[in-house]
Motif scaffolding. Structure first.
Motif, short mmCIF file in Angstrom:
data_model
loop_
_atom_site.label_atom_id
_atom_site.label_comp_id
_atom_site.label_asym_id
_atom_site.label_seq_id
_atom_site.Cartn_x
_atom_site.Cartn_y
_atom_site.Cartn_z
N LEU A 22 11.96 -6.52 -2.99
CA LEU A 22 12.43 -5.61 -1.80
C LEU A 22 11.78 -4.29 -2.24
O LEU A 22 12.01 -3.56 -3.47
CB LEU A 22 13.71 -5.43 -1.88
N ASN A 23 10.84 -3.67 -1.19
CA ASN A 23 10.83 -2.47 -1.55
C ASN A 23 11.13 -1.27 -0.50
O ASN A 23 11.13 -1.45 0.90
CB ASN A 23 8.88 -2.26 -1.15
N VAL A 24 11.97 -0.39 -0.56
CA VAL A 24 12.79 0.29 0.24
C VAL A 24 12.18 1.65 0.43
O VAL A 24 11.91 2.40 -0.58
CB VAL A 24 14.37 0.57 -0.50
N GLY A 25 12.23 2.04 1.61
CA GLY A 25 11.18 3.26 2.06
C GLY A 25 9.88 3.15 1.55
O GLY A 25 9.36 3.76 1.16
N ALA A 26 9.31 1.80 2.11
CA ALA A 26 8.12 1.34 1.50
C ALA A 26 6.92 2.26 2.38
O ALA A 26 5.90 2.31 1.57
CB ALA A 26 8.03 0.08 2.25
N GLY A 27 7.14 2.90 3.25
CA GLY A 27 5.91 3.84 3.84
C GLY A 27 4.81 2.87 3.96
O GLY A 27 5.02 1.78 4.64
N ALA A 28 3.53 3.39 3.80
CA ALA A 28 2.42 2.81 3.92
C ALA A 28 2.19 1.72 2.84
O ALA A 28 0.77 0.95 3.09
CB ALA A 28 1.28 3.97 4.26
N GLY A 29 2.99 1.60 1.92
CA GLY A 29 2.75 0.57 1.07
C GLY A 29 1.76 0.80 -0.31
O GLY A 29 1.32 -0.18 -0.89
N SER A 30 1.69 2.14 -0.53
CA SER A 30 0.67 2.41 -1.36
C SER A 30 1.00 1.86 -2.86
O SER A 30 0.09 1.46 -3.56
CB SER A 30 0.68 4.02 -1.69
N ASP A 37 5.77 -11.70 -3.65
CA ASP A 37 6.36 -11.54 -2.41
C ASP A 37 7.07 -10.57 -2.22
O ASP A 37 8.54 -10.23 -2.19
CB ASP A 37 7.14 -13.00 -2.38
N VAL A 38 6.46 -9.47 -1.42
CA VAL A 38 7.09 -8.23 -1.07
C VAL A 38 7.82 -8.33 0.18
O VAL A 38 7.24 -8.38 1.17
CB VAL A 38 6.15 -7.05 -1.40
N THR A 39 9.01 -7.68 0.32
CA THR A 39 9.67 -7.42 1.71
C THR A 39 9.94 -5.92 1.71
O THR A 39 10.74 -5.48 1.12
CB THR A 39 11.05 -7.98 1.67
N PRO A 40 9.02 -5.39 2.62
CA PRO A 40 9.30 -3.78 2.82
C PRO A 40 10.07 -3.48 3.75
O PRO A 40 10.40 -4.21 4.81
CB PRO A 40 7.90 -3.54 3.05
N VAL A 41 11.02 -2.44 3.32
CA VAL A 41 11.88 -1.98 4.62
C VAL A 41 11.29 -0.48 4.74
O VAL A 41 11.34 0.18 3.77
CB VAL A 41 13.22 -1.91 3.89
N GLU A 42 11.23 0.10 6.08
CA GLU A 42 10.87 1.57 6.31
C GLU A 42 11.48 1.77 7.73
O GLU A 42 11.35 1.16 8.84
CB GLU A 42 9.46 1.54 6.50
N PRO A 43 12.34 2.73 7.69
CA PRO A 43 12.99 2.96 8.82
C PRO A 43 11.98 3.87 9.76
O PRO A 43 12.37 3.98 11.02
CB PRO A 43 14.13 4.08 8.48
N SER A 44 10.94 4.53 9.49
CA SER A 44 10.06 5.31 10.24
C SER A 44 9.08 4.48 10.92
O SER A 44 8.24 3.97 10.36
CB SER A 44 9.46 6.45 9.37
N ALA A 45 9.05 4.43 12.32
CA ALA A 45 8.06 3.66 13.13
C ALA A 45 6.81 4.38 12.68
O ALA A 45 5.84 3.38 12.66
CB ALA A 45 8.45 3.80 14.52
N ALA A 75 14.27 -8.51 -7.48
CA ALA A 75 13.92 -7.27 -8.02
C ALA A 75 13.86 -6.33 -6.48
O ALA A 75 13.56 -6.86 -5.63
CB ALA A 75 12.76 -7.04 -8.79
N ALA A 76 14.14 -5.05 -7.02
CA ALA A 76 13.69 -4.22 -5.71
C ALA A 76 13.14 -2.90 -6.54
O ALA A 76 13.14 -2.41 -7.61
CB ALA A 76 14.99 -3.65 -5.10
N MET A 77 12.40 -2.11 -5.75
CA MET A 77 11.49 -1.00 -6.20
C MET A 77 11.98 0.18 -4.82
O MET A 77 12.12 -0.20 -3.73
CB MET A 77 10.18 -1.28 -6.42
N ALA A 78 11.85 1.62 -5.34
CA ALA A 78 11.62 2.42 -4.22
C ALA A 78 10.79 3.59 -5.06
O ALA A 78 10.99 4.10 -6.20
CB ALA A 78 13.01 3.11 -3.86
N THR A 79 9.80 4.07 -4.21
CA THR A 79 8.85 5.21 -4.92
C THR A 79 9.07 6.16 -3.85
O THR A 79 8.87 6.33 -2.59
CB THR A 79 7.57 4.40 -4.94
N PHE A 80 9.58 7.49 -4.51
CA PHE A 80 9.65 8.81 -3.97
C PHE A 80 10.55 8.67 -2.55
O PHE A 80 9.96 9.24 -1.47
CB PHE A 80 8.16 9.41 -3.63
N SER A 81 11.36 7.65 -2.43
CA SER A 81 12.24 7.78 -1.15
C SER A 81 13.75 8.06 -1.35
O SER A 81 14.39 8.38 -0.26
CB SER A 81 12.04 6.45 -0.63
#
Length: 236
Positions: A22-30, A37-45, A75-81
């Protein structure tokens, strides 16, 4: 991009053998790993719209209310979020709830933010930055389990858009577009920015900056405020 690659490598190593992430606050996915198998979550359209086509489509959700069952991900990750979450404690609890294994958070230690030369020229910017980042012990308390925090070095040729990327390239921060990519600058007045630009330009022109900090131009990496906090879940 040099810095993204190095930072991403540290994050990916912390994920261990996890297949679902899980990638929380995934943004543009950098920073997303390409081999899992990544599931990105991003609240900003707007950020969801900036994701390249080869990456997974991001789920419209926030850290505080994740639409997944307990223990869904390896597992989960968040980068600068994490510093942008509305309710940090609730967000950390949610991430831990849906994750069976390690949670890796790339962020900055607020106690270390003011430790480089920019503090001499724009202390208001770094004070703002420090006030936004949660302390490592707050992250640890929110995630539970065993939490390890390590500093992530920033290479001299780092191309990421955050202040410490310019530690050895001070001229770069005179470019308004470089400052625009670091949100802390948007929280201070034009007077602060104008004073910074005038003072740094003067000190670069007359050699004052190089007398004080010239060694940074050839220092391979900065051990600054960038950290990776990793929580290894301890099952009850």
């Amino acid at each position: 991009q040099m810095c993204i690659r190095d930072s991403a490598r540290a994050v990916h190593a912390a994920l261990g053998s996890a297949r679902t992430v899980l990638n929380v606050g995934a943004g543009a996915g950098s920073y997303e790993p390409a081999d899992r198998d990544v599931t990105p979550v991003e609240p900003s359209a707007s950020m969801r719209g900036r994701r390249p086509e080869h990456l997974a489509v991001a789920v419209d959700a926030a850290a505080e209310d994740l639409p997944f069952g307990d223990g869904t991900f390896d597992a989960a990750m968040a980068t600068f979020s994490v510093h942008q979450w509305q309710d940090l404690h609730r967000g950390l609890a949610e991430v831990r709830r849906v994750t069976r294994g390690p949670v890796a958070l790339l962020t900055c230690d607020p106690s270390l933010v003011r430790g480089f030369w920019l503090d001499e020229y724009a202390p208001e910017v770094l004070a703002t930055e420090a006030s936004r980042y949660p302390a490592p012990d707050v992250l640890a308390a929110g995630l539970g389990g065993r939490v390890e925090t390590v500093r992530v070095p920033v290479p001299l040729d780092c191309s990421d858009g955050f202040n410490e990327a310019y530690d050895g390239r001070p001229e770069g921060l005179l470019d308004p577009s470089a400052r625009a990519s670091c949100s802390a600058w948007s929280f201070v007045g034009d007077d602060v920015v104008e004073r910074f630009a005038a003072d740094l330009s003067r000190d670069l022109a007359d050699g004052t900056w190089d007398e004080r900090h010239g060694h940074l131009r050839t220092t391979p990496e900065l051990h600054g405020s960038l950290i990776l906090a990793v929580s290894v879940h301890v099952h009850p």
